[in-house]
Write a protein that holds these residues in place. Sequence first.
Motif, PDB file in Angstrom:
ATOM      1  N   ASP A 135      96.599  33.255  26.670  1.00  0.00           N
ATOM      2  CA  ASP A 135      96.649  31.847  27.070  1.00  0.00           C
ATOM      3  C   ASP A 135      97.650  31.075  26.221  1.00  0.00           C
ATOM      4  O   ASP A 135      98.386  30.229  26.736  1.00  0.00           O
ATOM      5  N   ALA A 136      97.718  31.399  24.938  1.00  0.00           N
ATOM      6  CA  ALA A 136      98.646  30.702  24.040  1.00  0.00           C
ATOM      7  C   ALA A 136     100.093  31.012  24.424  1.00  0.00           C
ATOM      8  O   ALA A 136     100.954  30.128  24.409  1.00  0.00           O
ATOM      9  N   GLU A 137     100.380  32.278  24.792  1.00  0.00           N
ATOM     10  CA  GLU A 137     101.741  32.643  25.195  1.00  0.00           C
ATOM     11  C   GLU A 137     102.130  31.944  26.495  1.00  0.00           C
ATOM     12  O   GLU A 137     103.260  31.462  26.642  1.00  0.00           O
ATOM     13  N   LEU A 138     101.201  31.897  27.460  1.00  0.00           N
ATOM     14  CA  LEU A 138     101.477  31.197  28.711  1.00  0.00           C
ATOM     15  C   LEU A 138     101.711  29.715  28.473  1.00  0.00           C
ATOM     16  O   LEU A 138     102.613  29.116  29.065  1.00  0.00           O
ATOM     17  N   GLU A 139     100.913  29.121  27.603  1.00  0.00           N
ATOM     18  CA  GLU A 139     101.077  27.702  27.264  1.00  0.00           C
ATOM     19  C   GLU A 139     102.453  27.460  26.642  1.00  0.00           C
ATOM     20  O   GLU A 139     103.143  26.496  26.970  1.00  0.00           O
ATOM     21  N   ALA A 140     102.886  28.371  25.768  1.00  0.00           N
ATOM     22  CA  ALA A 140     104.196  28.242  25.122  1.00  0.00           C
ATOM     23  C   ALA A 140     105.317  28.351  26.146  1.00  0.00           C
ATOM     24  O   ALA A 140     106.295  27.604  26.092  1.00  0.00           O
ATOM     25  N   MET A 152     105.100  27.601  29.370  1.00  0.00           N
ATOM     26  CA  MET A 152     105.074  26.398  30.215  1.00  0.00           C
ATOM     27  C   MET A 152     105.651  25.192  29.486  1.00  0.00           C
ATOM     28  O   MET A 152     106.268  24.327  30.104  1.00  0.00           O
ATOM     29  N   ASN A 153     105.475  25.131  28.186  1.00  0.00           N
ATOM     30  CA  ASN A 153     105.977  23.999  27.414  1.00  0.00           C
ATOM     31  C   ASN A 153     107.414  24.189  26.946  1.00  0.00           C
ATOM     32  O   ASN A 153     107.972  23.289  26.334  1.00  0.00           O
ATOM     33  N   ALA A 154     108.012  25.341  27.235  1.00  0.00           N
ATOM     34  CA  ALA A 154     109.365  25.625  26.761  1.00  0.00           C
ATOM     35  C   ALA A 154     110.430  24.908  27.580  1.00  0.00           C
ATOM     36  O   ALA A 154     111.554  24.769  27.154  1.00  0.00           O
ATOM     37  N   GLY A 155     110.086  24.424  28.759  1.00  0.00           N
ATOM     38  CA  GLY A 155     111.063  23.766  29.627  1.00  0.00           C
ATOM     39  C   GLY A 155     111.441  22.405  29.103  1.00  0.00           C
ATOM     40  O   GLY A 155     110.925  21.923  28.094  1.00  0.00           O
ATOM     41  N   PRO A 156     112.357  21.738  29.800  1.00  0.00           N
ATOM     42  CA  PRO A 156     112.779  20.398  29.382  1.00  0.00           C
ATOM     43  C   PRO A 156     111.614  19.415  29.487  1.00  0.00           C
ATOM     44  O   PRO A 156     110.766  19.525  30.361  1.00  0.00           O
TER      45      PRO A 156
END
Length: 169
Positions: free
Chosen positions: A140-145, A147-151
Amino acid sequence: MDEVTVRRTKLLELRRQGVRFDDERIEALGYSSPGAARKDLIRALENHRDEEAAEASAYRQQENERLDELLAAAWPRATQPSPVFDKEGNVVDHALDMRAVDTVLRLMDRRAKLNGLDMPVKSEITGANGGPLQMSQASDAELEAIMNAGPGPGPDNEDTPGQDSDSSG
């Protein structure tokens, strides 16, 4: 046959409007049950598909005939060397008309596309150095990272969830 066409046309109109098969307006068309109306709609769509296929076949035949005529006109210049002249008008060589060759190739390509003669292109995704692609489950933490990596939010990007789009500040 005209009655069937009229009934199917009305059925199609009602279905496009979102009317359910068990609606009284569809029953009023003379169907004995919602299942009968559904089967008739499927028959109508299949008949339409057959008519479209026949039209496409006629179009394909017409296009093939046109391509035949164009190919016949370009073929001799593409396959038979023509004399090449110098500035004084003397024959110095014989060569194919490369523009005609290009035209023939484009006509052949068009025919192949029209008739579906080309083999489909195969694609393969591989991992590092052409090896197998490594798959793993993300936490879940990797998926969250990811998703938040975009602009972030900005003038050209949508607001992030939870933010009011018309809030100032």
